[in-house]
Design a protein around this motif. Structure first.
Motif, PDB file in Angstrom:
ATOM      1  N   ASN A   1      36.311  40.967  39.670  1.00  9.28           N
ATOM      2  CA  ASN A   1      36.439  42.064  40.624  1.00  9.28           C
ATOM      3  C   ASN A   1      35.207  42.947  40.366  1.00  9.28           C
TER       4      ASN A   1
ATOM      5  N   TYR B   1      35.415  45.746  37.102  1.00 12.23           N
ATOM      6  CA  TYR B   1      36.613  46.521  37.466  1.00 12.23           C
ATOM      7  C   TYR B   1      36.552  47.907  36.814  1.00 12.23           C
TER       8      TYR B   1
ATOM      9  N   ASP C   1      40.068  38.634  31.246  1.00 11.30           N
ATOM     10  CA  ASP C   1      40.979  39.104  32.296  1.00 11.30           C
ATOM     11  C   ASP C   1      41.111  37.982  33.321  1.00 11.30           C
TER      12      ASP C   1
ATOM     13  N   SER D   1      50.541  40.702  39.707  1.00  6.95           N
ATOM     14  CA  SER D   1      50.124  41.581  40.810  1.00  6.95           C
ATOM     15  C   SER D   1      49.338  40.878  41.910  1.00  6.95           C
ATOM     16  N   LYS D   2      48.653  39.775  41.605  1.00  8.70           N
ATOM     17  CA  LYS D   2      47.721  39.212  42.597  1.00  8.70           C
ATOM     18  C   LYS D   2      48.265  37.902  43.157  1.00  8.70           C
TER      19      LYS D   2
ATOM     20  N   GLY E   1      52.341  44.835  33.779  1.00  6.83           N
ATOM     21  CA  GLY E   1      51.108  44.546  34.514  1.00  6.83           C
ATOM     22  C   GLY E   1      49.943  44.285  33.569  1.00  6.83           C
ATOM     23  N   ALA E   2      48.796  43.939  34.177  1.00  9.49           N
ATOM     24  CA  ALA E   2      47.599  43.668  33.379  1.00  9.49           C
ATOM     25  C   ALA E   2      47.071  44.945  32.727  1.00  9.49           C
ATOM     26  N   SER E   3      47.295  46.100  33.366  1.00  3.80           N
ATOM     27  CA  SER E   3      46.689  47.333  32.850  1.00  3.80           C
ATOM     28  C   SER E   3      47.146  47.634  31.422  1.00  3.80           C
TER      29      SER E   3
ATOM     30  N   SER F   1      48.770  38.772  35.067  1.00  3.44           N
ATOM     31  CA  SER F   1      49.680  39.672  35.786  1.00  3.44           C
ATOM     32  C   SER F   1      50.334  38.968  36.970  1.00  3.44           C
TER      33      SER F   1
ATOM     34  N   TYR G   1      42.991  37.034  38.412  1.00  2.96           N
ATOM     35  CA  TYR G   1      42.780  36.376  39.716  1.00  2.96           C
ATOM     36  C   TYR G   1      42.905  34.858  39.642  1.00  2.96           C
TER      37      TYR G   1
ATOM     38  N   ARG H   1      55.289  45.690  38.662  1.00  6.11           N
ATOM     39  CA  ARG H   1      54.697  46.041  37.367  1.00  6.11           C
ATOM     40  C   ARG H   1      55.097  45.044  36.264  1.00  6.11           C
TER      41      ARG H   1
HETATM   42  C1  PLP Z   1      40.312  42.818  37.461  1.00  2.00           C
HETATM   43  C2  PLP Z   1      41.606  43.550  37.405  1.00  2.00           C
HETATM   44  N1  PLP Z   1      42.259  43.631  36.232  1.00  2.00           N
HETATM   45  C3  PLP Z   1      43.410  44.315  36.133  1.00  2.00           C
HETATM   46  C4  PLP Z   1      43.968  44.953  37.220  1.00  2.00           C
HETATM   47  C5  PLP Z   1      45.253  45.712  37.044  1.00  2.00           C
HETATM   48  O1  PLP Z   1      46.329  44.952  37.495  1.00  2.00           O
HETATM   49  P1  PLP Z   1      47.856  45.278  37.267  1.00  2.00           P
HETATM   50  O2  PLP Z   1      48.414  45.637  38.599  1.00  2.00           O
HETATM   51  O3  PLP Z   1      48.454  43.980  36.792  1.00  2.00           O
HETATM   52  O4  PLP Z   1      47.979  46.334  36.249  1.00  2.00           O
HETATM   53  C6  PLP Z   1      43.338  44.882  38.459  1.00  2.00           C
HETATM   54  C7  PLP Z   1      43.904  45.568  39.629  1.00  2.00           C
HETATM   55  O5  PLP Z   1      43.342  45.606  40.705  1.00  2.00           O
HETATM   56  C8  PLP Z   1      42.121  44.163  38.550  1.00  2.00           C
HETATM   57  O6  PLP Z   1      41.443  44.058  39.698  1.00  2.00           O
END
Ligand code: PLP
Length: 381
Positions: free
Chosen positions: A166, A117, A194, A223-224, A91-93, A221, A197, A232
């Motif tokens: 975000n 964020y 980042d 995720s979106k 994931g991005a985290s 990521s 989105y 993940r």
């Molecule tokens: C701006 C931003 N960066 C990173 C993340 C983390 O995303 P990931 O689920 O890929 O870890 C989020 C999750 O909401 C986000 O809004």
């Protein structure tokens, strides 16, 4: 050195209450997290089912997936990167943790927009870096400007750029992004962008920072846009000089992302029809909310250019966004995120709605909210 304090993510607290209420039989509309309510693309799920029977699921880095991501940068942005510049992550985290870890020494100052964020600020602190918040208000559509970055004194070591952002969904215009890159280059500021989105825009597509700055690091990521948050899977793009540093951190801190997700992610890249269908739903949801929220007294909104959020000023109703969101959940069953998560200074008078749910649920939420906001106006101090 003391252990840095990390703030809680209040939306998680709201979500916990929402799930408890659902278990008690309440009908809850989840608008608190930025997560698609749709699952992974159908063909990606089918591929995952197939591969489960044939792959031992060991530690693995998918070379085909890296090559596919590199092709995506060529096709979508005209940017040439080599597959080995891509680090596959969970994931991005974690991509963000790697990016910060391989660019900045403890104590380094990293600037970012406020609101932003929640994890940017907290991940910086957790890594013993110093967040330098740049207050961005409605006049700047809650986004960074080159002038604000140029005015920082002393110059920070790094800058986090997020477009679409975000909690607001606003996109940096191309000229502003290019101006920010020029300021950063002149002042020796490393950019971490980042781009989670990307793919979710309702105006022109967001620009990739690599179109202007080949030395930037890019976090992204599944995720979106790809609707695969729980799988993940994400990635980090690093300049050639940082490949070894980033790979060493990935190997030591996280090893590899889930093999199953990498197989599915590769297929997801080519499920455009289904994924663009989600974007059409979000666009419709966005239009519905922008049309109906002003009648509820929510006028002060920067219309989101991308992502799936509405960040609304509720300062005329409360100076405690957490209590406000908690009460709205209890009264209406609609879970939202308090602005406090995104902005420790002004966030007490903002709230964020995620419209990454079905249009029916948005309609339901609007119907429940209209009388509730009338009552909130009547109650205001
Ligand atoms: C701006 C931003 N960066 C990173 C993340 C983390 O995303 P990931 O689920 O890929 O870890 C989020 C999750 O909401 C986000 O809004």
């Amino acid at each position: 050195m003391t252990v840095p304090p990390i703030d809680p993510f209040h939306a998680i607290g709201i979500s916990t209450i929402a799930h408890r209420m659902a278990a008690e039989g309440r009908d809850i509309i989840h608008m608190e997290f930025g997560q698609p309510s749709t699952g992974a693309p159908r063909e990606a799920i089918a591929a995952a089912h197939r591969v489960l029977d044939s792959d031992a699921m060991g530690y693995w880095e998918s070379m085909p997936l890296k090559a596919r991501i590199a092709r995506h940068y060529r096709d979508s942005y005209g940017v040439d990167i080599q597959p080995d510049q891509i680090i596959l992550t969970c994931g991005a985290s974690p991509a963000f943790v790697l990016a910060l870890g391989c660019c900045f020494a403890p104590g380094a100052r990293v600037a970012l927009a406020r609101p932003g964020y929640v994890a940017y600020r907290n991940a910086l602190r957790a890594l013993h870096l110093q967040p330098v918040e740049i207050a961005c208000g409605p006049d700047e559509r809650f986004q960074l400007t080159a002038a604000a970055v140029a005015a920082l004194d002393p110059a920070p070591d790094g800058l986090i750029v997020a477009s679409p952002a975000n909690p607001t969904g606003t996109i940096l215009p191309a000229e502003e992004m290019q101006a920010i890159v020029r300021v950063c280059r002149a002042r020796g500021i490393r950019i971490v962008s980042d781009e989670i989105y990307h793919g979710l825009s309702y105006i022109d597509p967001a620009r990739c920072i690599l179109q202007d700055d080949p030395d930037a690091l890019v976090v992204n990521s599944f995720s979106k846009y790809f609707s695969m948050a729980g799988w993940r899977l994400g990635w980090l793009v690093v300049p050639p000089a940082l490949i070894d540093a980033a790979r060493a951190r990935m190997g030591n801190l996280f090893l590899t992302p889930p093999s199953l997700s990498q197989h599915a992610g590769l297929v997801a890249f080519d499920c455009r029809d289904e994924l663009e269908g989600h974007v059409r739903t979000y666009r419709h949801n966005r239009d519905l909310m922008l049309d109906r929220l002003p009648a509820m007294g929510l006028h002060r909104i920067a219309p989101p250019d991308g992502a799936f959020y509405i960040y609304a000023d509720i300062g005329h109703l409360t100076d405690d966004s957490l209590a406000f969101c908690t009460r709205m959940l209890a009264d209406t069953g609609i879970a939202t995120a308090p602005g406090l998560d995104f902005d420790p200074v002004e966030g007490h008078r903002f709230m964020r709605f995620s419209f990454a749910v079905s249009t029916d649920r948005v309609e339901d939420a609007l119907a429940r909210m209209a009388p509730w906001f009338d009552a909130a106006h009547a109650r205001r101090p």
